[in-house]
Scaffold this motif. Structure first.
Motif, PDB file in Angstrom:
ATOM      1  N   ASP A 113       0.825  -1.214   0.000  1.00 22.95           N
ATOM      2  CA  ASP A 113       0.000   0.000   0.000  1.00 22.95           C
ATOM      3  C   ASP A 113       0.856   1.261   0.000  1.00 22.95           C
ATOM      4  N   GLY A 114       1.994   1.219   0.662  1.00 20.55           N
ATOM      5  CA  GLY A 114       2.890   2.375   0.637  1.00 20.55           C
ATOM      6  C   GLY A 114       3.438   2.630  -0.747  1.00 20.55           C
ATOM      7  N   LEU A 134      10.519   9.852  -1.027  1.00 19.82           N
ATOM      8  CA  LEU A 134       9.943   8.871  -0.115  1.00 19.82           C
ATOM      9  C   LEU A 134       8.515   9.302   0.150  1.00 19.82           C
ATOM     10  N   CYS A 135       7.571   8.409  -0.068  1.00 22.97           N
ATOM     11  CA  CYS A 135       6.175   8.695   0.261  1.00 22.97           C
ATOM     12  C   CYS A 135       5.727   7.725   1.339  1.00 22.97           C
ATOM     13  N   MET A 136       5.043   8.252   2.338  1.00 24.51           N
ATOM     14  CA  MET A 136       4.638   7.444   3.494  1.00 24.51           C
ATOM     15  C   MET A 136       3.134   7.514   3.691  1.00 24.51           C
ATOM     16  N   VAL A 137       2.570   6.413   4.149  1.00 26.72           N
ATOM     17  CA  VAL A 137       1.185   6.402   4.613  1.00 26.72           C
ATOM     18  C   VAL A 137       1.243   6.167   6.122  1.00 26.72           C
ATOM     19  N   VAL A 138       0.696   7.111   6.871  1.00 28.19           N
ATOM     20  CA  VAL A 138       0.697   7.025   8.337  1.00 28.19           C
ATOM     21  C   VAL A 138      -0.764   6.978   8.765  1.00 28.19           C
ATOM     22  N   SER A 139      -1.218   5.797   9.103  1.00 29.02           N
ATOM     23  CA  SER A 139      -2.628   5.578   9.389  1.00 29.02           C
ATOM     24  C   SER A 139      -2.740   4.507  10.468  1.00 29.02           C
ATOM     25  N   GLY A 143       3.428   2.721   6.361  1.00 37.60           N
ATOM     26  CA  GLY A 143       4.105   2.113   5.224  1.00 37.60           C
ATOM     27  C   GLY A 143       4.772   3.178   4.385  1.00 37.60           C
ATOM     28  N   GLY A 144       5.391   2.759   3.306  1.00 40.13           N
ATOM     29  CA  GLY A 144       6.054   3.737   2.461  1.00 40.13           C
ATOM     30  C   GLY A 144       6.507   3.128   1.158  1.00 40.13           C
ATOM     31  N   GLY A 145       6.990   3.997   0.284  1.00 36.74           N
ATOM     32  CA  GLY A 145       7.516   3.569  -0.998  1.00 36.74           C
ATOM     33  C   GLY A 145       8.528   4.583  -1.498  1.00 36.74           C
ATOM     34  N   LEU A 146       9.276   4.198  -2.511  1.00 39.61           N
ATOM     35  CA  LEU A 146      10.387   5.003  -2.992  1.00 39.61           C
ATOM     36  C   LEU A 146      10.302   5.279  -4.488  1.00 39.61           C
ATOM     37  N   PRO A 156      12.182  -6.353  -5.138  1.00 39.77           N
ATOM     38  CA  PRO A 156      11.870  -7.684  -5.679  1.00 39.77           C
ATOM     39  C   PRO A 156      10.584  -8.285  -5.147  1.00 39.77           C
ATOM     40  N   THR A 157      10.179  -7.963  -3.919  1.00 40.42           N
ATOM     41  CA  THR A 157       8.934  -8.519  -3.384  1.00 40.42           C
ATOM     42  C   THR A 157       7.839  -7.474  -3.248  1.00 40.42           C
ATOM     43  N   GLY A 158       8.141  -6.220  -3.620  1.00 40.22           N
ATOM     44  CA  GLY A 158       7.132  -5.172  -3.524  1.00 40.22           C
ATOM     45  C   GLY A 158       7.118  -4.425  -2.212  1.00 40.22           C
ATOM     46  N   ASN A 159       8.185  -4.540  -1.410  1.00 38.81           N
ATOM     47  CA  ASN A 159       8.203  -3.938  -0.080  1.00 38.81           C
ATOM     48  C   ASN A 159       9.236  -2.835   0.108  1.00 38.81           C
ATOM     49  N   ALA A 160       9.984  -2.495  -0.936  1.00 39.99           N
ATOM     50  CA  ALA A 160      11.017  -1.471  -0.770  1.00 39.99           C
ATOM     51  C   ALA A 160      10.384  -0.165  -0.285  1.00 39.99           C
ATOM     52  N   GLY A 161      11.003   0.444   0.715  1.00 41.64           N
ATOM     53  CA  GLY A 161      10.465   1.664   1.290  1.00 41.64           C
ATOM     54  C   GLY A 161       9.506   1.432   2.437  1.00 41.64           C
ATOM     55  N   HIS A 162       9.382   0.189   2.916  1.00 42.59           N
ATOM     56  CA  HIS A 162       8.435  -0.125   3.997  1.00 42.59           C
ATOM     57  C   HIS A 162       8.986   0.374   5.330  1.00 42.59           C
ATOM     58  N   ILE A 163       8.957   1.676   5.457  1.00 42.93           N
ATOM     59  CA  ILE A 163       9.680   2.377   6.520  1.00 42.93           C
ATOM     60  C   ILE A 163       9.044   2.216   7.900  1.00 42.93           C
ATOM     61  N   GLY A 164       7.800   1.781   7.952  1.00 44.45           N
ATOM     62  CA  GLY A 164       7.127   1.652   9.240  1.00 44.45           C
ATOM     63  C   GLY A 164       7.755   0.652  10.174  1.00 44.45           C
TER      64      GLY A 164
END
Length: 315
Positions: A113-114, A134-139, A143-146, A156-164
């Protein structure tokens, strides 16, 4: 002219949203159900199937050529499975397979989702025109994405940037993910509210004890509410500064329910970020609110598949 549509799903710990989205990112049809997050996996999936069924009842459904899913994570795009921290009934859940079966075997693209929100903000929102973001969802979670070198980078798995789920408090509270002191444990909406309640804040006559109510109390000057948001801001600042040091991002975009709190969050966040982002190459880092609002997850899920991914890449 783009005539085909993408069916998009935005799956989180609070709601499951669906939409039919065109090539301009316009949501033409919507459906939504609450997430039965504490129920078993099949019960959660039934809510997803109800959303798909409502979309499929639209006369426009026949134009849908693919499905994009932005799901709370972790996700495993290579395996088509999801294990959202806040949905315990889904662990290694075969979401892609189940959605494909419910949607008549349409091709399915899965991202976190990030990452979906990042795709939307880079395509049409606050990160548009930025090559490194860097974009983050804080709810309910964080989560996040790059975006790096102008392209969405889901990993590779779709989780890069999962900063939470990086640790910003080495001796902090245990997190449901299994680690300690995670950003999510300090900055998510439920944890902002939990911390305020634990330190003596009390809701008003309506009994609302959510982070939205804590934000309202903070705007009114309640010191406990203010302190809870400042602690969340500190956790976010530490994480954002670390990401900037690693990847030379020049903008951080914050969305999600907590991101709508306004200066209660962004005031202390910008101040504290100055204390953490001290290296010369990250001092130009800016932090801004997301622009896409509650539609970001759907638009981003669609962006991941529209035009062969060109929209998601900002092309």
């Amino acid at each position: 002219m783009q005539t085909d549509l993408v069916a998009a799903l935005d799956i989180g710990g609070t709601k499951i949203a669906g939409g039919l989205v065109d090539g301009r990112g316009t949501i033409l049809v919507r459906a939504q159900r609450p997430t039965p997050a504490q129920e078993d996996g099949d019960t959660v999936m039934r809510a997803v199937e109800e959303v798909i069924g409502e979309l499929a009842a639209s006369p426009l459904w026949g134009r849908a050529r693919a499905i994009g899913i932005g799901s709370a994570g972790p996700v495993d795009a290579s395996a088509g499975t999801v294990s959202p921290v806040n949905v315990p009934g889904w662990r290694g859940f075969p979401l892609v397979e189940r959605v494909r079966a419910a949607a008549g075997d349409l091709p399915v693209t899965l991202i976190g989702d990030g990452v979906a929100i990042t795709a939307a903000e880079h395509w049409q929102g606050a990160a548009r025109g930025h090559d490194n973001a860097l974009c983050m969802v804080v709810s309910t979670g964080v989560g996040g994405g790059l975006v790096l070198d102008g392209r969405l980078r889901p990993g590779p798995t779709g989780n890069a940037g999962h900063i939470g789920h990086i640790s910003v408090d080495l001796d902090g509270d245990p997190c449901p993910c299994g680690s300690r002191g995670c950003v999510e444990r300090l900055a998510s909406g439920p944890n902002i509210a939990r911390r305020a309640l634990e330190n003596g804040w009390r809701p008003g006559p309506d009994g609302d004890d959510s982070a939205v109510a804590v934000a309202a109390a903070a705007r009114a000057g309640d010191p406990v509410a203010v302190a809870s948001f400042e602690r969340a801001a500190q956790a976010l600042a530490a994480a954002i500064a670390s990401a900037a040091s690693l990847m030379e991002i020049d903008i951080a975009v914050i969305g999600g329910g907590v991101g709508t709190a306004g200066e209660v969050l962004f005031g202390p966040l910008r101040k504290i970020l100055d204390e953490y982002a001290t290296l010369s190459f990250v001092r130009r880092l800016t932090v801004v609110p997301a622009r896409m609002g509650t539609d970001a997850g759907l638009v981003g899920a669609a962006a991941a598949v529209l035009a062969g991914g060109a929209a998601a890449a900002g092309v």
